[in-house]
Design an enzyme around this catalytic site. Sequence first.
Site, mmCIF file in Angstrom:
data_model
loop_
_atom_site.group_PDB
_atom_site.id
_atom_site.type_symbol
_atom_site.label_atom_id
_atom_site.label_comp_id
_atom_site.label_asym_id
_atom_site.label_seq_id
_atom_site.Cartn_x
_atom_site.Cartn_y
_atom_site.Cartn_z
ATOM 1 C CG HIS A 1 -2.074 0.896 1.150
ATOM 2 N ND1 HIS A 1 -2.729 1.355 2.279
ATOM 3 C CD2 HIS A 1 -2.733 1.451 0.091
ATOM 4 C CE1 HIS A 1 -3.742 2.136 1.934
ATOM 5 N NE2 HIS A 1 -3.759 2.196 0.577
ATOM 6 C CG HIS B 1 -11.177 3.646 0.538
ATOM 7 N ND1 HIS B 1 -11.542 2.671 -0.381
ATOM 8 C CD2 HIS B 1 -9.858 3.905 0.279
ATOM 9 C CE1 HIS B 1 -10.533 2.353 -1.145
ATOM 10 N NE2 HIS B 1 -9.485 3.092 -0.761
#
Length: 268
Positions: A161, A240
Amino acid sequence: MAFGSSRASSSGGKHRGSSRLSRKTASVAGIAALAATGVAATLAAPAFAADNHSSTPPADSNMKAVVAPDLAGDLEAQADAQRNAADATALRVQAENEARTKAAEAKRMAEAKVKAEREAKERADREEERKRLNAFVTPIEGSYVSTQYGVGGSMWSSGSHTGIDFHAGVGTVVRAVGAGVIVEAGNGGAYGNNIVIKHNDGTYTQYAHLSRLSVSAGEQVTAGQQIGLSGDTGNVSGAHLHFEARTGPSYGSDINPLTYLRARGVNI
């Protein structure tokens, strides 16, 4: 008889006038009488002048003796009045000069105070502007990090990530974390609708998966300004906000977003 003849002749003869000496004696006696009543001062002088042919009558000396002290007193009083007037004028001029000096000093102090207050306000404004330009906030108010930076997995093409995810449903307001200029606003492939901002300190931040963009490239923004709404565009499994901190504008220059924000005073 001769004696009788002589007395008869003397008593029966013509009366002779007073001698000059007798008249003078009478004049002196008269003047003495007038002097006792206060008239002698004006009458005695002509009488004596006629008899004695004197050039300075005694009455003149008496008048001079009376007039001279009065004249001296008048002159002294006049001199005192002139000195008092001069002193009063000097005091008035001194008071006026002191008043002007005080007024000028008061004006100078008032102007200095105004100047100091203006300069203080300008400094405060500059400091406020500096803080505003250098202030940083969270991209979504009241949210929390749902996925940390550097987490590995097949969901990310790099294998990990590259940012952090903030919990948010579709349509939540997304804010610029700091002041800067928009360098990218549009479709970012796997990032969906995304925005990239170059900040005043030369760093960059990215906001991805937006449902709506509120700014355009080239636009100046401030910390906390709304730049779009959160969503689920691009490569996502749900709504998100994906947030990245970078040293450059492009993918691959990412740094830890939490460390970045905390270093700039953001409590997260």
